[in-house]
Design an enzyme around this catalytic site. Structure first.
Site, mmCIF file in Angstrom:
data_model
loop_
_atom_site.group_PDB
_atom_site.id
_atom_site.type_symbol
_atom_site.label_atom_id
_atom_site.label_comp_id
_atom_site.label_asym_id
_atom_site.label_seq_id
_atom_site.Cartn_x
_atom_site.Cartn_y
_atom_site.Cartn_z
ATOM 1 N N GLU A 54 0.822 -1.202 0.000
ATOM 2 C CA GLU A 54 0.000 0.000 0.000
ATOM 3 C C GLU A 54 0.860 1.259 0.000
ATOM 4 O OE1 GLU A 54 -2.031 -2.872 2.986
ATOM 5 O OE2 GLU A 54 -0.052 -2.594 2.059
ATOM 6 N N THR A 198 17.612 -40.886 0.703
ATOM 7 C CA THR A 198 17.772 -40.140 -0.545
ATOM 8 C C THR A 198 19.079 -39.369 -0.541
ATOM 9 O OG1 THR A 198 15.377 -39.929 -0.775
ATOM 10 C CG2 THR A 198 16.737 -38.380 -2.022
ATOM 11 N N SER A 303 5.343 -40.715 5.617
ATOM 12 C CA SER A 303 5.143 -40.293 7.001
ATOM 13 C C SER A 303 4.390 -38.972 7.070
ATOM 14 C CB SER A 303 6.490 -40.176 7.725
ATOM 15 O OG SER A 303 7.281 -39.133 7.179
#
Length: 369
Positions: A54, A198, A303
């Site tokens: 604004e 991973t 999970s």
């Protein structure tokens, strides 16, 4: 044909998007000021701690703001934080009418900004393009309503649903164009998260490789603190923050070594010998993280789904087949017992990216109730 008000709010939302990845944990906000059907000022919130949308729009409009209309994607703030209250600036500028997409869920605002404007005699309308505004700031909304970040589950898979071969090879299932898009997402989120399996198998960096891009925090779920000290994640801990989330029973010699290497070790309660992800979600919320991109693997994703934490999916489907009954699929965990209780994906979009198909949507768990 969209109304003039709607077109102006869409423009404000477009401006707001420019702040994604730079304003968090604040919301992304855009603002447009018009006189008649002429835009006289525009602005967005560019970075955390910077001037709000604004204020930037009012500066651009100058004296032309007097008697004008203001379109803003989020309720103007009425409290003093890092910047003064936007409501005061709007009132002082002589704005006559304010059109707001959505109310601010932040407790110190939460309708008070709208009330302040109305008390000052301004015309205030709320709800135009509200759904799009809510989606734009979904992470901000969830953080303030539930104290948790917004989790985006991302994976790449073949037509037969495999995320790697039975031997563990996953490079590269998705196309170069898809991987480029993932870097764009990393540039906008607060953190990217994977499991230690991973991390060990792929030895990724998890950074954003876009020119001028911003690398998010990197989080590895590693219950026993097994992440190798010579992994690319650990050896680059000084370049991009690395959090290793361990269970309470993780060996101290391993966690101490990770800390000496520059990692932040975060100990969490355990649930069946795994990091309790609900506790982790609350911890990440307390750290004011708004968006977490979860890139696998299957047990981590499982999970999170089991805990009903995943909010959105981003799935790249490649026109390839791997086969192999031992080849892993994207989502492990307990899952659901009956198809009628399946979690569903809503507001689905399908896009072609390179040779892949990208499927995105919001996750709903209502079917199980």
């Amino acid at each position: 044909m969209a109304s003039f008000d709607e077109r102006m709010m869409v423009r404000a939302l477009e401006l707001a998007e420019r702040g994604l990845g730079r304003v968090e944990p604040n919301p992304a906000v855009g603002a447009v000021i018009t006189r008649g059907e002429t835009i006289v000022g525009e602005g967005h919130h560019p970075f955390f701690g910077g001037p709000h949308a604004e204020v930037n729009a009012l500066r651009a409009a100058g004296e032309r703001a007097r008697g004008a209309n203001l379109y803003v994607t989020l309720e103007p703030c009425c409290h003093r934080g890092k910047t003064p209250p936007c409501t005061d600036a709007v009132i002082s500028a002589g704005i006559e009418r304010v059109v707001v997409a959505m109310q601010d869920p932040y407790p110190e605002v939460a309708g008070s900004g709208l009330a302040r404007l109305r008390e000052a005699g301004l015309k205030v309308e709320v709800g135009l393009c509200e759904r799009r505004a809510m989606r734009l700031n979904a992470g901000y909304v969830k953080l303030h309503l539930r104290g948790q970040p917004f989790f985006i589950a991302k994976w790449a898979m073949t037509l037969d649903g495999k995320i790697a071969t039975a031997a563990g090879d996953s490079k590269w299932i998705s196309s170069a164009q898809s991987r480029e898009l993932v870097h764009q997402v990393r540039d906008r989120v607060d953190a990217v998260m994977i499991g230690v399996r991973t991390a060990v198998r792929d030895d990724p960096l998890l950074t954003c490789r876009l020119p001028g891009g911003r690398s998010p925090r990197r989080i590895v779920l590693d219950g026993r603190a097994r992440l190798p000290l010579d992994s690319r994640l650990v050896t680059t801990a000084a370049e991009a923050p690395l959090w290793v989330v361990c269970g309470d029973s993780a060996p101290s010699d391993r966690t101490d070594a990770l800390e000496r290497a520059g990692c932040r070790v975060v100990r969490m309660p355990e649930n069946e010998h795994r990091v309790d992800v609900l506790s982790l979600a609350r911890t990440l919320g307390a750290e004011r993280l708004t968006h977490v991109l979860v890139e696998g693997g299957g047990e981590v994703l499982g999970s999170l789904f089991d805990a009903r934490l995943v909010d959105r999916v981003m799935v790249f489907v490649a026109a390839k087949l791997l086969g192999g009954k031992e080849a892993p699929t994207a989502v492990g965990g307990a899952g659901v017992k009956f198809v009628e209780k399946a979690w569903t994906v809503t507001d689905v979009s399908v896009t072609h990216v390179g040779g892949d198909v990208l499927i995105e949507g919001d996750v709903s768990y209502e079917g199980e109730t």
